[in-house]
Design a protein around this motif. Structure first.
Motif, PDB file in Angstrom:
ATOM      1  N   PHE A   1      27.870 -49.576 -70.132  1.00 51.24           N
ATOM      2  CA  PHE A   1      29.144 -49.126 -70.667  1.00 51.24           C
ATOM      3  C   PHE A   1      30.169 -50.241 -70.828  1.00 51.24           C
ATOM      4  N   SER A   2      29.743 -51.479 -70.718  1.00 50.00           N
ATOM      5  CA  SER A   2      30.703 -52.586 -70.734  1.00 50.00           C
ATOM      6  C   SER A   2      31.499 -52.660 -72.034  1.00 50.00           C
ATOM      7  N   SER A   3      30.952 -52.136 -73.136  1.00 51.58           N
ATOM      8  CA  SER A   3      31.668 -52.190 -74.411  1.00 51.58           C
ATOM      9  C   SER A   3      32.332 -50.863 -74.754  1.00 51.58           C
ATOM     10  N   TYR A   4      32.370 -49.961 -73.808  1.00 50.18           N
ATOM     11  CA  TYR A   4      32.933 -48.635 -74.036  1.00 50.18           C
ATOM     12  C   TYR A   4      34.370 -48.543 -73.534  1.00 50.18           C
ATOM     13  N   THR A   5      35.100 -47.605 -74.131  1.00 50.46           N
ATOM     14  CA  THR A   5      36.368 -47.160 -73.581  1.00 50.46           C
ATOM     15  C   THR A   5      36.119 -45.870 -72.830  1.00 50.46           C
ATOM     16  N   MET A   6      36.618 -45.799 -71.612  1.00 52.13           N
ATOM     17  CA  MET A   6      36.444 -44.609 -70.789  1.00 52.13           C
ATOM     18  C   MET A   6      37.775 -43.875 -70.679  1.00 52.13           C
ATOM     19  N   GLY A   7      37.709 -42.575 -70.801  1.00 54.31           N
ATOM     20  CA  GLY A   7      38.930 -41.800 -70.750  1.00 54.31           C
ATOM     21  C   GLY A   7      38.821 -40.613 -69.810  1.00 54.31           C
ATOM     22  N   TRP A   8      39.949 -40.193 -69.315  1.00 53.77           N
ATOM     23  CA  TRP A   8      40.078 -38.925 -68.599  1.00 53.77           C
ATOM     24  C   TRP A   8      40.998 -38.037 -69.451  1.00 53.77           C
ATOM     25  N   LEU A   9      40.525 -36.866 -69.783  1.00 57.97           N
ATOM     26  CA  LEU A   9      41.287 -35.905 -70.564  1.00 57.97           C
ATOM     27  C   LEU A   9      41.382 -34.621 -69.757  1.00 57.97           C
ATOM     28  N   ARG A  10      42.359 -33.802 -70.084  1.00 59.75           N
ATOM     29  CA  ARG A  10      42.507 -32.531 -69.371  1.00 59.75           C
ATOM     30  C   ARG A  10      42.895 -31.426 -70.340  1.00 59.75           C
ATOM     31  N   GLN A  11      42.551 -30.218 -69.933  1.00 60.01           N
ATOM     32  CA  GLN A  11      42.919 -29.053 -70.719  1.00 60.01           C
ATOM     33  C   GLN A  11      43.357 -27.944 -69.782  1.00 60.01           C
ATOM     34  N   ALA A  12      44.596 -27.547 -69.945  1.00 57.63           N
ATOM     35  CA  ALA A  12      45.145 -26.445 -69.171  1.00 57.63           C
ATOM     36  C   ALA A  12      44.986 -25.156 -69.968  1.00 57.63           C
ATOM     37  N   PRO A  13      44.985 -24.004 -69.298  1.00 60.13           N
ATOM     38  CA  PRO A  13      44.831 -22.732 -70.013  1.00 60.13           C
ATOM     39  C   PRO A  13      45.891 -22.566 -71.092  1.00 60.13           C
ATOM     40  N   GLY A  14      45.452 -22.229 -72.291  1.00 59.52           N
ATOM     41  CA  GLY A  14      46.360 -21.994 -73.391  1.00 59.52           C
ATOM     42  C   GLY A  14      46.950 -23.238 -74.017  1.00 59.52           C
ATOM     43  N   LYS A  15      46.495 -24.405 -73.584  1.00 63.49           N
ATOM     44  CA  LYS A  15      47.025 -25.660 -74.122  1.00 63.49           C
ATOM     45  C   LYS A  15      45.914 -26.482 -74.744  1.00 63.49           C
ATOM     46  N   GLU A  16      46.324 -27.415 -75.592  1.00 58.44           N
ATOM     47  CA  GLU A  16      45.356 -28.305 -76.199  1.00 58.44           C
ATOM     48  C   GLU A  16      44.909 -29.366 -75.200  1.00 58.44           C
ATOM     49  N   ARG A  17      43.726 -29.871 -75.429  1.00 56.19           N
ATOM     50  CA  ARG A  17      43.229 -30.952 -74.587  1.00 56.19           C
ATOM     51  C   ARG A  17      44.083 -32.190 -74.828  1.00 56.19           C
ATOM     52  N   GLU A  18      44.416 -32.894 -73.758  1.00 57.84           N
ATOM     53  CA  GLU A  18      45.210 -34.101 -73.907  1.00 57.84           C
ATOM     54  C   GLU A  18      44.578 -35.272 -73.159  1.00 57.84           C
ATOM     55  N   LEU A  19      44.786 -36.451 -73.727  1.00 57.91           N
ATOM     56  CA  LEU A  19      44.316 -37.674 -73.086  1.00 57.91           C
ATOM     57  C   LEU A  19      45.283 -38.020 -71.957  1.00 57.91           C
ATOM     58  N   VAL A  20      44.767 -38.167 -70.772  1.00 55.06           N
ATOM     59  CA  VAL A  20      45.577 -38.472 -69.605  1.00 55.06           C
ATOM     60  C   VAL A  20      45.602 -39.981 -69.344  1.00 55.06           C
ATOM     61  N   ALA A  21      44.435 -40.605 -69.381  1.00 57.23           N
ATOM     62  CA  ALA A  21      44.326 -42.034 -69.086  1.00 57.23           C
ATOM     63  C   ALA A  21      43.090 -42.571 -69.779  1.00 57.23           C
ATOM     64  N   ARG A  22      43.156 -43.870 -70.102  1.00 52.76           N
ATOM     65  CA  ARG A  22      42.051 -44.472 -70.831  1.00 52.76           C
ATOM     66  C   ARG A  22      42.088 -45.968 -70.568  1.00 52.76           C
ATOM     67  N   MET A  23      40.918 -46.587 -70.541  1.00 56.02           N
ATOM     68  CA  MET A  23      40.895 -48.048 -70.504  1.00 56.02           C
ATOM     69  C   MET A  23      39.488 -48.523 -70.853  1.00 56.02           C
ATOM     70  N   TRP A  24      39.379 -49.784 -71.189  1.00 57.31           N
ATOM     71  CA  TRP A  24      38.076 -50.387 -71.387  1.00 57.31           C
ATOM     72  C   TRP A  24      37.360 -50.412 -70.038  1.00 57.31           C
ATOM     73  N   TRP A  25      36.043 -50.343 -70.093  1.00 58.67           N
ATOM     74  CA  TRP A  25      35.280 -50.362 -68.847  1.00 58.67           C
ATOM     75  C   TRP A  25      35.644 -51.590 -68.007  1.00 58.67           C
ATOM     76  N   SER A  26      35.964 -52.679 -68.677  1.00 62.81           N
ATOM     77  CA  SER A  26      36.333 -53.909 -67.972  1.00 62.81           C
ATOM     78  C   SER A  26      37.642 -53.788 -67.211  1.00 62.81           C
ATOM     79  N   GLY A  27      38.415 -52.766 -67.541  1.00 61.77           N
ATOM     80  CA  GLY A  27      39.721 -52.608 -66.916  1.00 61.77           C
ATOM     81  C   GLY A  27      40.868 -53.013 -67.819  1.00 61.77           C
ATOM     82  N   ALA A  28      40.530 -53.549 -68.980  1.00 64.19           N
ATOM     83  CA  ALA A  28      41.567 -54.017 -69.886  1.00 64.19           C
ATOM     84  C   ALA A  28      42.261 -52.857 -70.594  1.00 64.19           C
TER      85      ALA A  28
END
Length: 120
Positions: A29-56
């Protein structure tokens, strides 16, 4: 075959902390971007946090800045989301996702989700 398996969700009181884990397998996954997304009831999914696997280039949605931290552990091939000072509005299903190997802003791989419930 890419697999993302989340864990660490649960019920916590407001002001508490949780650490979500996402065990990634099936690729390098070294060339991937990893993200955490969330979805609350009745709401759209939203991106919470994201970064390159390297941490950049970490990104956080405004509502979690200063409270959440995304990180990776190469040795364990795991992505974490440390969540502190949790609020009831953080209640949602949280998903780990991977964008790559061509990073285009669209997440290609998803975990099954883990429920986070914050009580007031």
């Amino acid at each position: 075959q890419v697999q993302l398996v989340e864990s660490g969700g649960g019920l916590v009181q407001a002001g508490g902390s949780l650490r979500l884990s996402c065990a990634a397998s099936g690729r390098t996954f070294s060339s991937y971007t990893m993200g955490w997304l969330r979805q609350a009831p009745g709401k759209e999914r939203e991106l919470v946090a994201r970064m390159w696997w390297s941490g950049a280039n970490p990104y956080y949605v405004d509502s979690v800045k200063g409270r959440f931290t995304i990180s990776t552990d190469n040795a364990k091939n795991t992505v974490y989301l440390q969540m502190n000072s949790l609020k009831p509005e953080d209640t949602a299903v949280y998903y780990c996702a991977a964008d790559g190997p061509v990073v285009d802003g669209r997440y290609d791989y998803w975990g099954q989700g883990t429920q986070v419930t914050v009580s007031s």
